[in-house]
Design an enzyme around this catalytic site. Structure first.
Site, PDB file in Angstrom:
ATOM      1  N   ARG A 230       0.714  -0.978  -0.082  1.00  0.00           N
ATOM      2  CA  ARG A 230      -0.022   0.008   0.022  1.00  0.00           C
ATOM      3  C   ARG A 230       0.974   1.009  -0.073  1.00  0.00           C
ATOM      4  NH1 ARG A 230      -2.002   3.338   4.812  1.00  0.00           N
ATOM      5  NH2 ARG A 230      -3.398   4.960   3.693  1.00  0.00           N
TER       6      ARG A 230
ATOM      7  N   HIS B 132      -6.783   7.794   0.964  1.00  0.00           N
ATOM      8  CA  HIS B 132      -7.700   6.832   1.357  1.00  0.00           C
ATOM      9  C   HIS B 132      -8.358   6.018   0.190  1.00  0.00           C
ATOM     10  CE1 HIS B 132      -7.333   9.047   5.618  1.00  0.00           C
ATOM     11  NE2 HIS B 132      -6.682   8.068   5.419  1.00  0.00           N
TER      12      HIS B 132
ATOM     13  N   GLU C 282      -9.160  -2.674   3.589  1.00  0.00           N
ATOM     14  CA  GLU C 282      -7.955  -2.295   2.711  1.00  0.00           C
ATOM     15  C   GLU C 282      -7.438  -3.572   2.386  1.00  0.00           C
ATOM     16  OE1 GLU C 282      -7.218   2.429   3.772  1.00  0.00           O
ATOM     17  OE2 GLU C 282      -6.745   1.087   5.118  1.00  0.00           O
TER      18      GLU C 282
END
Length: 398
Positions: free
Chosen positions: A88, A177, A381
């Site tokens: 990420r 985000h 996520e």
């Protein structure tokens, strides 16, 4: 059996989740306080949790210790079981807008974008290089928090400054985000059984951002060029008049780095309350502390202002308002207080449904009288990234 490793690295931590190829969680945890005293690795596996105190002087040493622990705890049998490693990344800059394979070129692009996420990107890069050394045969991908917001219209991402500057330096709203905003979009489509959805998503954690989503695409979001902009957060100020920065520098005799550190790490709930960046601490203190009470009131006001603004940006019927992430999922007071600030439309939360944290992946918390349904949807996520990894390599490797 092939395994997928999801890595979310910060300035001094590596949060990790290990999935089977069928996307079942095998183990998860965090290596924390990297390069700092009292470092440790936390592992959750086989329905148990362990914390191992261990020196972690570098990201490379941390990755070595992680992989060795996975073998020692029989989480994996050897290094080669980990076929895919997905990272990420907060912001890859103008050249990295989509999920990308980790290559020398994409690493170079990420190095060029360090200034766009100075808190997160350096640690992420160190983690990438460490995993490439320890797991050289694994296929690796970058997954960007900015990708979902690449659909922002020009009037949403453009700052009203000299166009020569924006063009030369790629100054624009990137938004963040996005991995969770996209995950929640797909989840809401599933919940409502719709191909496209219109809603406002409130990702409220220690970091916080709202997104206006129309036809399942991001049309505006509260974070901007960096994750500092938008609503008030745990330690970040959110939006401020930029003239405050040179004013503070002049009167405090601070340089730009010290001033930005204050805005990123010493502001928000922590800075206003002078108590904590953790909303639970501030809520507890507000019973007897006026400064803490004001901090909560200001926090709620900033969120509500963006919520009503983004509701107005959506054309057509709004399908839902969604609360997600740490505070959004777990703090019934904040959810109620934010909705209570909205007066232009009738929004109503059921106080009983709003209570408790014991629910599956989502919960409807509005009354039947509410003009727009209000949901809590759990963030995930890591699962979103794991699904992206499978999709990416299914599409690119035959």
């Amino acid at each position: 059996m092939s395994k997928i490793l999801i890595i979310n690295a910060g300035s001094s931590s590596i949060k990790w989740t290990l999935y089977s190829k069928d996307l079942n969680i095998i183990a998860k945890g965090i290596a924390q306080r990297i390069k700092i005293k009292n470092s440790s690795i936390i592992l959750n596996y086989n329905n148990k949790k362990e914390e191992v105190s261990i020196e972690l002087p570098s990201f490379l040493e941390t990755v070595k210790q992680l992989v060795n622990l996975w073998i020692n705890k029989n989480i994996i049998s050897d290094f080669n079981e980990i076929k895919y490693v997905a990272f990420r990344i907060v912001n890859g800059g103008i050249h990295l807008q989509d999920t990308s394979e980790v290559t020398p070129q994409t690493i170079a692009y990420l190095e060029d974008a360090i200034e766009l996420a100075p808190v997160h990107n350096p640690g992420a890069l160190e983690a990438v290089k460490a995993f490439k050394e320890i797991l050289p045969f694994a296929k690796m991908t970058f997954h960007f928090d900015t990708s979902f917001h690449k659909t922002l219209p020009k009037e949403a991402y453009t700052y009203a400054i000299d166009a020569n500057i924006t063009d030369e330096l790629n100054v624009r709203k990137y938004g963040f985000h996005g991995l969770n905003h996209h995950f929640i979009t797909l989840k809401l489509q599933e919940i409502l059984n719709k191909d496209k959805v219109n809603f406002v998503n409130l990702h409220i954690g220690n970091g916080a951002s709202l997104a206006a989503i129309q036809d399942s695409k991001s049309i505006d979001t509260s974070m901007g060029f960096t994750p500092l902009a938008g609503v008030m957060m745990g330690t970040r100020s959110g939006d401020v008049d930029c003239s405050i920065i040179p004013y503070i520098m002049k009167h405090k005799n601070w340089d730009i780095e010290r001033t930005i550190k204050m805005l990123n790490e010493e502001s928000g709930l922590l800075g206003v309350s002078k108590i904590s960046s953790d909303i639970r601490d501030v809520e507890e203190a507000k019973k007897t502390n006026e400064r803490a009470k004001f901090a909560i009131d200001l926090y709620v006001r900033k969120i509500a202002d963006y919520l009503i603004n983004y509701m107005n940006k959506i054309e057509g019927k709004i399908d839902a308002i969604v609360f997600t992430a740490g505070v959004g999922e777990n703090d019934e007071y904040i959810r109620q207080a934010v909705i209570d600030k909205i007066h232009l439309v009738k929004l109503e939360i059921d106080s009983e449904l709003n209570k408790g944290r014991d629910f599956d992946s989502y919960k409807l918390i509005s009354t039947k009288n509410s003009s727009i349904p209000i949901y809590i949807i759990r963030a995930d996520e890591e699962l979103y990234i794991a699904k992206e990894v499978k999709q990416f390599f299914d599409d690119n490797i035959r």
